[in-house]
Design an enzyme around this catalytic site. Sequence first.
Site, PDB file in Angstrom:
ATOM      1  N   GLU A   1       0.832  -1.210   0.000  1.00 55.55           N
ATOM      2  CA  GLU A   1       0.000   0.000   0.000  1.00 55.55           C
ATOM      3  C   GLU A   1       0.866   1.259   0.000  1.00 55.55           C
ATOM      4  OE1 GLU A   1      -2.957   0.001   3.105  1.00 55.55           O
ATOM      5  OE2 GLU A   1      -3.658   2.005   2.587  1.00 55.55           O
TER       6      GLU A   1
ATOM      7  N   LYS B   1      -6.861  -0.852  11.836  1.00 55.52           N
ATOM      8  CA  LYS B   1      -6.306  -1.270  10.540  1.00 55.52           C
ATOM      9  C   LYS B   1      -5.105  -0.378  10.205  1.00 55.52           C
ATOM     10  CE  LYS B   1      -5.856  -1.559   5.889  1.00 55.52           C
ATOM     11  NZ  LYS B   1      -5.047  -0.694   5.007  1.00 55.52           N
TER      12      LYS B   1
ATOM     13  N   ASP C   1       4.767 -14.016  11.295  1.00 56.10           N
ATOM     14  CA  ASP C   1       3.445 -14.486  10.886  1.00 56.10           C
ATOM     15  C   ASP C   1       2.437 -13.356  11.091  1.00 56.10           C
ATOM     16  OD1 ASP C   1       0.897 -15.642  10.914  1.00 56.10           O
ATOM     17  OD2 ASP C   1       1.591 -17.513  11.820  1.00 56.10           O
TER      18      ASP C   1
ATOM     19  N   HIS D   1      -2.248  10.219  -0.020  1.00 54.07           N
ATOM     20  CA  HIS D   1      -2.291   9.001  -0.826  1.00 54.07           C
ATOM     21  C   HIS D   1      -2.160   9.297  -2.313  1.00 54.07           C
ATOM     22  CE1 HIS D   1      -3.482   5.374   1.519  1.00 54.07           C
ATOM     23  NE2 HIS D   1      -3.717   6.278   2.450  1.00 54.07           N
TER      24      HIS D   1
HETATM   25  P1  NAD Z   1      10.237 -22.942  15.535  1.00 51.14           P
HETATM   26  O1  NAD Z   1       9.727 -24.215  16.091  1.00 51.14           O
HETATM   27  O2  NAD Z   1      10.701 -22.912  14.112  1.00 51.14           O
HETATM   28  O3  NAD Z   1      11.418 -22.379  16.439  1.00 51.14           O
HETATM   29  C1  NAD Z   1      11.343 -22.314  17.829  1.00 51.14           C
HETATM   30  C2  NAD Z   1      12.386 -23.230  18.436  1.00 51.14           C
HETATM   31  O4  NAD Z   1      13.697 -22.703  18.201  1.00 51.14           O
HETATM   32  C3  NAD Z   1      12.256 -23.286  19.939  1.00 51.14           C
HETATM   33  O5  NAD Z   1      11.308 -24.243  20.290  1.00 51.14           O
HETATM   34  C4  NAD Z   1      13.669 -23.638  20.372  1.00 51.14           C
HETATM   35  O6  NAD Z   1      13.844 -25.037  20.448  1.00 51.14           O
HETATM   36  C5  NAD Z   1      14.555 -23.116  19.240  1.00 51.14           C
HETATM   37  N1  NAD Z   1      15.374 -21.944  19.616  1.00 51.14           N
HETATM   38  C6  NAD Z   1      16.683 -21.751  19.299  1.00 51.14           C
HETATM   39  N2  NAD Z   1      17.125 -20.572  19.780  1.00 51.14           N
HETATM   40  C7  NAD Z   1      16.083 -19.992  20.422  1.00 51.14           C
HETATM   41  C8  NAD Z   1      15.906 -18.757  21.111  1.00 51.14           C
HETATM   42  N3  NAD Z   1      16.907 -17.862  21.259  1.00 51.14           N
HETATM   43  N4  NAD Z   1      14.689 -18.474  21.619  1.00 51.14           N
HETATM   44  C9  NAD Z   1      13.666 -19.329  21.493  1.00 51.14           C
HETATM   45  N5  NAD Z   1      13.782 -20.531  20.866  1.00 51.14           N
HETATM   46  C10 NAD Z   1      14.966 -20.856  20.314  1.00 51.14           C
HETATM   47  O7  NAD Z   1       9.189 -21.761  15.617  1.00 51.14           O
HETATM   48  P2  NAD Z   1       8.116 -21.305  16.665  1.00 51.14           P
HETATM   49  O8  NAD Z   1       8.496 -19.927  17.053  1.00 51.14           O
HETATM   50  O9  NAD Z   1       7.866 -22.293  17.760  1.00 51.14           O
HETATM   51  O10 NAD Z   1       6.812 -21.274  15.746  1.00 51.14           O
HETATM   52  C11 NAD Z   1       6.642 -20.246  14.806  1.00 51.14           C
HETATM   53  C12 NAD Z   1       5.967 -20.778  13.559  1.00 51.14           C
HETATM   54  O11 NAD Z   1       4.751 -21.452  13.911  1.00 51.14           O
HETATM   55  C13 NAD Z   1       5.575 -19.681  12.623  1.00 51.14           C
HETATM   56  O12 NAD Z   1       6.055 -20.026  11.345  1.00 51.14           O
HETATM   57  C14 NAD Z   1       4.050 -19.711  12.639  1.00 51.14           C
HETATM   58  O13 NAD Z   1       3.529 -19.289  11.386  1.00 51.14           O
HETATM   59  C15 NAD Z   1       3.747 -21.135  12.932  1.00 51.14           C
HETATM   60  N6  NAD Z   1       2.453 -21.492  13.531  1.00 51.14           N
HETATM   61  C16 NAD Z   1       1.580 -20.571  14.036  1.00 51.14           C
HETATM   62  C17 NAD Z   1       0.400 -20.969  14.621  1.00 51.14           C
HETATM   63  C18 NAD Z   1      -0.521 -19.924  15.209  1.00 51.14           C
HETATM   64  O14 NAD Z   1      -0.214 -18.758  15.191  1.00 51.14           O
HETATM   65  N7  NAD Z   1      -1.680 -20.310  15.766  1.00 51.14           N
HETATM   66  C19 NAD Z   1       0.093 -22.326  14.712  1.00 51.14           C
HETATM   67  C20 NAD Z   1       1.004 -23.252  14.193  1.00 51.14           C
HETATM   68  C21 NAD Z   1       2.195 -22.830  13.620  1.00 51.14           C
END
Ligand code: NAD
Length: 421
Positions: free
Chosen positions: A84, A262, A278, A376
Site C-alpha cells: 500500500e 487497521k 506471521d 495518498h
Molecule cells: P520454531 O519451532 O521454528 O522455532 C522455535 C524453536 O527454536 C524453539 O522451540 C527452540 O527449540 C529453538 N530456539 C533456538 N534458539 C532460540 C531462542 N533464542 N529463543 C527461542 N527458541 C529458540 O518456531 P516457533 O516460534 O515455535 O513457531 C513459529 C511458527 O509457527 C511460525 O512459522 C508460525 O507461522 C507457525 N504457527 C503458528 C500458529 C498460530 O499462530 N496459531 C500455529 C502453528 C504454527
Amino acid sequence: MESNQKSSKISGFYKLPINQRIKIIKNFSELTDEDISSLIAPIDMELADTMIENVIGTFELPIGIAMNFVINGTDMLIPMVVEESSVVAAASNAAKIARIHGGFTTEITDPLMIGQIQILGVDDIASAVQKINDKKAEILQVANAQDQVLVNLGGGAKDLEIRILETSDQKMIVTHLIVDVRDAMGANAVNTMVEALAPIMEELTGGYIRLKILSNLADKRIAKAKAVFDKVRMGGEQVVDAFLESYTLASIDPYRAATHNKGIMNGIDAVICATGNDFRDIEAGAHAYAARNGQYTSLTRYDKDDKGNLVGEIELPVAVGIVGGAGSIHPKAKFCKKILGIKTAAQLSEIIASVGLAQNFAAVFALSTVGIQKGHMSLHAKNIAMMAGATKDEIEKVAEMMVKEGKVKMDRAKEIIDSIR
Ligand code: NAD
C-alpha cells in the site's frame, strides 16, 4: 537498546536513486555485499518449495525504509514490506514529529505464550482441577522435556492456569500452559508441549482431550510504546484538539475502531512481513486484545500533556520471533533483521509497538487536518498512470498532471498519455 551515534533522520532519502539509498542503508547498518545481493535477488525457487506446498513461483513486494525513528534513545531505520502506498512515508513523518521530544519509549513483558488444552467429559470437575494443581510440577516437567533448547535458554513451561467454561449442555476444563518462548514466536514450541501433555491430562482428569493448541490471544506478551507529538509541529493546539476529537470516535465506536486499528496494522504488518514473521498471528492477537473488555476498541490512547502536546500510547500483544519460523530461512527477512540491528525478539516487539503508534498517529493526524486522500494521491496517481499504460518515462509526468488537476482517474490518465505521445 543502547544509544548510538547514527541518525535515522536522513534528509532527502526519498529523492535519491535506489542504488544510493541502498548505499546509505549499507553504511548505516554495516551490511556486507552479500547482504545487498540477497536484497536485490528474487528468492530461490527451491527455498520457496520448502516453505509451502504446491509451489509454482514467488511473489515479490517492495521493501521500503521508514526513516527518523528513535526508539528508547536509539536511531533506527525500519524496513517495511507492504503493497500500500503512503504507509512508509506516513510512518517516517510521524517518527520525525515524535523525535522532537525524544522519540518512542517502550515497555514489554516477558515473552509468555499460552497453550490451551480443552478437557471434556469430566464427571467431577472440582476434583479434576485439584489433581491438575497437585501434579503441576510433573506436568511442567513433561512439557519442558519437549524443548531442552528453550529450557537451556531460560525459557520453557512456567505455569498452569485453569479455567472452567460451559455451554448450555457441557462443562469443560480449559488448562492454559504458560510458556516462556524467549526469542521465538513460539507456536510450534507450545503446540508440541500441549500435544505431549494430552495423555497425562486425560489420565489425571478421567476426561478426554479435544483441542490442544496455542492461543493467539497472547495477552501475557504485551508491548507498549509511548511518544509525545509536538503541538507546534502539528500546527497548533487546535490541531491537537481536532486529533483528540477524531480519536474519541475510535475509543467508543467499533466501526471506527476497526479502521483505526487497521491503520495501526498497516505499519505493524509491514515490519512483521519484513522480518519473516506471521502476520495472521499478530492480527488475530491484536484484534482479540482490542475486544478484551467486551467491546472492540482502539489499541491506542491519546491525551494532552501539560504543555498541550499530544501524548500517544499503544498496547498490544506482540508474538514475534527472531528465530524459528520463516524468518530464519527467508534471506530477505534475515537481511531486514540486520538492518534493524536487533538481537532479541524483545527488541523487535519494541519496534513493532513503536511503528504501530507512529502509523496510527500519522493516519489520525491526516484525517484531522487535510484528510487521507491528499497524502495518498501522488503514489496512487502513479499506480493509475501505470494501469492506464504509461511507460516508465511517462508515469511521473502523467501522475503529476492528474494530481495538479485533482482528477486522478483512469480515463484522464489515458487522455494525458495520448496527448504527450
Ligand atoms: P520454531 O519451532 O521454528 O522455532 C522455535 C524453536 O527454536 C524453539 O522451540 C527452540 O527449540 C529453538 N530456539 C533456538 N534458539 C532460540 C531462542 N533464542 N529463543 C527461542 N527458541 C529458540 O518456531 P516457533 O516460534 O515455535 O513457531 C513459529 C511458527 O509457527 C511460525 O512459522 C508460525 O507461522 C507457525 N504457527 C503458528 C500458529 C498460530 O499462530 N496459531 C500455529 C502453528 C504454527
